[in-house]
Each structure stands twice: as structure tokens, then as C-alpha cells.
Design a protein around this motif. Structure first.
Motif, PDB file in Angstrom:
ATOM      1  N   ILE A  21       0.872  -1.159   0.075  1.00 46.54           N
ATOM      2  CA  ILE A  21      -0.141  -0.112   0.011  1.00 46.54           C
ATOM      3  C   ILE A  21       0.843   1.328  -0.035  1.00 46.54           C
ATOM      4  N   ALA A  22       2.013   1.224   0.777  1.00 48.57           N
ATOM      5  CA  ALA A  22       2.859   2.518   0.747  1.00 48.57           C
ATOM      6  C   ALA A  22       3.088   3.001  -0.820  1.00 48.57           C
ATOM      7  N   HIS A  23       3.261   1.794  -1.719  1.00 44.76           N
ATOM      8  CA  HIS A  23       3.816   2.256  -3.041  1.00 44.76           C
ATOM      9  C   HIS A  23       2.769   2.024  -4.027  1.00 44.76           C
ATOM     10  N   ALA A  24       1.339   1.733  -3.828  1.00 45.33           N
ATOM     11  CA  ALA A  24       0.357   1.499  -4.502  1.00 45.33           C
ATOM     12  C   ALA A  24       0.264   2.463  -5.601  1.00 45.33           C
ATOM     13  N   ALA A  25       0.436   3.747  -5.222  1.00 42.26           N
ATOM     14  CA  ALA A  25      -0.040   5.036  -6.106  1.00 42.26           C
ATOM     15  C   ALA A  25       1.068   5.139  -7.186  1.00 42.26           C
ATOM     16  N   THR A  26       2.419   4.788  -6.797  1.00 38.76           N
ATOM     17  CA  THR A  26       3.499   4.970  -7.546  1.00 38.76           C
ATOM     18  C   THR A  26       3.266   4.062  -8.782  1.00 38.76           C
ATOM     19  N   LEU A  27       3.030   2.671  -8.109  1.00 31.76           N
ATOM     20  CA  LEU A  27       2.722   1.564  -9.326  1.00 31.76           C
ATOM     21  C   LEU A  27       1.588   1.544 -10.305  1.00 31.76           C
ATOM     22  N   ARG A  28       0.641   2.136  -9.616  1.00 32.33           N
ATOM     23  CA  ARG A  28      -0.520   2.499 -10.479  1.00 32.33           C
ATOM     24  C   ARG A  28      -0.099   3.498 -11.541  1.00 32.33           C
ATOM     25  N   LEU A  30       2.750   4.352 -12.710  1.00 31.24           N
ATOM     26  CA  LEU A  30       3.768   3.875 -13.566  1.00 31.24           C
ATOM     27  C   LEU A  30       3.107   2.688 -14.614  1.00 31.24           C
ATOM     28  N   LEU A  31       2.265   1.671 -14.268  1.00 32.17           N
ATOM     29  CA  LEU A  31       1.516   0.977 -15.104  1.00 32.17           C
ATOM     30  C   LEU A  31       0.444   1.771 -16.073  1.00 32.17           C
ATOM     31  N   LEU A  32      -0.138   2.723 -15.646  1.00 32.86           N
ATOM     32  CA  LEU A  32      -0.921   3.752 -16.458  1.00 32.86           C
ATOM     33  C   LEU A  32      -0.118   4.125 -17.537  1.00 32.86           C
ATOM     34  N   CYS A  33       0.866   4.967 -17.105  1.00 30.50           N
ATOM     35  CA  CYS A  33       1.628   5.506 -18.012  1.00 30.50           C
ATOM     36  C   CYS A  33       2.484   4.386 -19.465  1.00 30.50           C
ATOM     37  N   GLU A  34       2.783   3.235 -18.589  1.00 28.04           N
ATOM     38  CA  GLU A  34       3.400   2.415 -19.607  1.00 28.04           C
ATOM     39  C   GLU A  34       2.448   1.766 -20.492  1.00 28.04           C
ATOM     40  N   LEU A  35       1.166   1.572 -20.047  1.00 29.18           N
ATOM     41  CA  LEU A  35       0.162   1.122 -20.890  1.00 29.18           C
ATOM     42  C   LEU A  35      -0.363   2.031 -22.023  1.00 29.18           C
ATOM     43  N   GLU A  36      -0.493   3.353 -21.473  1.00 31.31           N
ATOM     44  CA  GLU A  36      -0.528   4.439 -22.473  1.00 31.31           C
ATOM     45  C   GLU A  36       0.308   4.602 -23.451  1.00 31.31           C
ATOM     46  N   ALA A  37       1.714   4.146 -23.451  1.00 29.24           N
ATOM     47  CA  ALA A  37       2.814   4.183 -24.101  1.00 29.24           C
ATOM     48  C   ALA A  37       2.936   2.967 -25.080  1.00 29.24           C
ATOM     49  N   ARG A  38       2.246   1.879 -24.875  1.00 33.32           N
ATOM     50  CA  ARG A  38       2.586   0.620 -25.527  1.00 33.32           C
ATOM     51  C   ARG A  38       1.461  -0.414 -25.792  1.00 33.32           C
ATOM     52  N   PRO A  39       1.459  -1.042 -26.696  1.00 33.83           N
ATOM     53  CA  PRO A  39       0.311  -1.873 -26.957  1.00 33.83           C
ATOM     54  C   PRO A  39       0.435  -3.279 -26.112  1.00 33.83           C
ATOM     55  N   ALA A  49       9.443 -10.197  -3.634  1.00 33.18           N
ATOM     56  CA  ALA A  49       8.824  -9.105  -3.478  1.00 33.18           C
ATOM     57  C   ALA A  49       7.695  -9.178  -2.405  1.00 33.18           C
ATOM     58  N   GLU A  50       7.500  -7.903  -1.492  1.00 29.51           N
ATOM     59  CA  GLU A  50       6.642  -7.946  -0.542  1.00 29.51           C
ATOM     60  C   GLU A  50       5.582  -7.477  -1.157  1.00 29.51           C
ATOM     61  N   MET A  51       4.483  -7.994  -0.989  1.00 31.24           N
ATOM     62  CA  MET A  51       3.164  -7.406  -1.564  1.00 31.24           C
ATOM     63  C   MET A  51       2.099  -7.542  -0.667  1.00 31.24           C
ATOM     64  N   ASP A  52       0.997  -7.017  -1.006  1.00 31.59           N
ATOM     65  CA  ASP A  52      -0.462  -7.120  -0.068  1.00 31.59           C
ATOM     66  C   ASP A  52      -1.469  -6.991  -1.077  1.00 31.59           C
ATOM     67  N   LEU A  53      -2.623  -6.839  -0.683  1.00 35.14           N
ATOM     68  CA  LEU A  53      -3.994  -6.902  -1.320  1.00 35.14           C
ATOM     69  C   LEU A  53      -3.857  -5.433  -2.203  1.00 35.14           C
ATOM     70  N   SER A  54      -3.457  -4.149  -1.912  1.00 34.26           N
ATOM     71  CA  SER A  54      -3.086  -3.269  -2.971  1.00 34.26           C
ATOM     72  C   SER A  54      -2.485  -3.626  -4.055  1.00 34.26           C
ATOM     73  N   PHE A  55      -1.543  -4.347  -3.976  1.00 32.75           N
ATOM     74  CA  PHE A  55      -0.822  -4.721  -5.327  1.00 32.75           C
ATOM     75  C   PHE A  55      -1.835  -5.491  -6.261  1.00 32.75           C
ATOM     76  N   ILE A  56      -2.451  -6.472  -5.658  1.00 40.37           N
ATOM     77  CA  ILE A  56      -3.588  -7.302  -6.465  1.00 40.37           C
ATOM     78  C   ILE A  56      -4.606  -6.393  -7.241  1.00 40.37           C
ATOM     79  N   GLN A  57      -4.960  -5.431  -6.354  1.00 35.25           N
ATOM     80  CA  GLN A  57      -5.855  -4.260  -6.887  1.00 35.25           C
ATOM     81  C   GLN A  57      -5.418  -3.540  -7.820  1.00 35.25           C
ATOM     82  N   VAL A  58      -4.111  -2.982  -7.797  1.00 33.26           N
ATOM     83  CA  VAL A  58      -3.359  -2.205  -8.800  1.00 33.26           C
ATOM     84  C   VAL A  58      -3.378  -3.321 -10.038  1.00 33.26           C
ATOM     85  N   MET A  59      -2.958  -4.376  -9.909  1.00 30.83           N
ATOM     86  CA  MET A  59      -2.673  -5.048 -11.116  1.00 30.83           C
ATOM     87  C   MET A  59      -4.158  -5.490 -11.915  1.00 30.83           C
TER      88      MET A  59
END
Length: 111
Positions: A21-28, A30-39, A49-59
Motif C-alpha cells: 500500500i505504501a507504493h500502490a499509487a506510484t505503481l498505479r 507507472l502502469l498507467l503510463c506504460e500502458l498508455e505508451a505501449r500496446p 517481492a513484498e506484496m499485499d492486497l493493494s498490489f492485487i487491486q492495482v494489477m
């Protein structure tokens, strides 16, 4: 070879070890920018990796965004044991769709 015989390769994206959760906004973002730029985007997760529910939600959000934009978003490797535990604790492995199983576990897909 003909032009149609060449399938484009997904753009690789490696993420850091802290997928909580501490890095969820940053990951979100990053993923949105990368998806915008690439098909085609393929994410690589560190095995430890250390992960929690927020990672699953972002993915899951990134998967939906990619689908709405007719883009492909995938994971380079199937879910690790650690990721599998997070998915199970969050209830994501109960009644999974075939698309979810293909994404998280590479079941029924050739990747």
C-alpha cells in the motif's frame, strides 16, 4: 517471412520489491503510463517481492484498463508462492475466470 508472421514483443517492465500500500499509487501511475505508451506490456515481479492486497487491486485495475484500450498486459512468469498466498488470502482464487487464471497462473496460455 510475411509481415503478419511477426508478432510484436511485449515491452518489459520490472518493478521493485515493495509492492504494498505504501507504493500502490506510484505503481498505479507507472502502469498507467506504460500502458498508455505501449500496446503490449509484460511485467516482471521480483521473486522475493513484498506484496499485499493493494498490489492485487492495482494489477486488476491495470488489466481492466488494458482490455478497455485493446492492449495486452501480462506477467512474465506465473504467480510466485508469495503472490499465490496473497491471492488466496484476498479470496481471488475462489471462482476465478479463465482470463484471471491465464493472467495470474498462465493456465491455458502459451507465454
Amino acid at each position: 517471412m510475411t509481415e503478419s508472421a511477426h508478432e510484436p514483443s511485449p515491452a518489459p517492465l520490472e518493478v521493485g520489491k515493495n509492492l504494498t500500500i505504501a507504493h500502490a499509487a506510484t505503481l498505479r501511475e507507472l502502469l498507467l503510463c506504460e500502458l498508455e505508451a505501449r500496446p503490449l506490456l509484460e511485467i516482471t515481479l521480483p521473486e522475493d517481492a513484498e506484496m499485499d492486497l493493494s498490489f492485487i487491486q492495482v494489477m486488476e485495475s491495470a488489466r481492466l484498463s488494458a482490455a478497455l484500450q485493446d492492449k495486452q498486459f501480462s506477467m512474465r512468469t506465473p504467480a510466485s508462492a508469495n503472490l499465490m498466498r496473497v491471492l488466496e488470502r484476498a479470496g481471488f482464487t475462489t471462482d476465478m475466470t479463465s482470463e484471471s487464471r491465464a493472467f495470474w497462473f498462465h493456465e491455458g496460455t502459451i507465454q
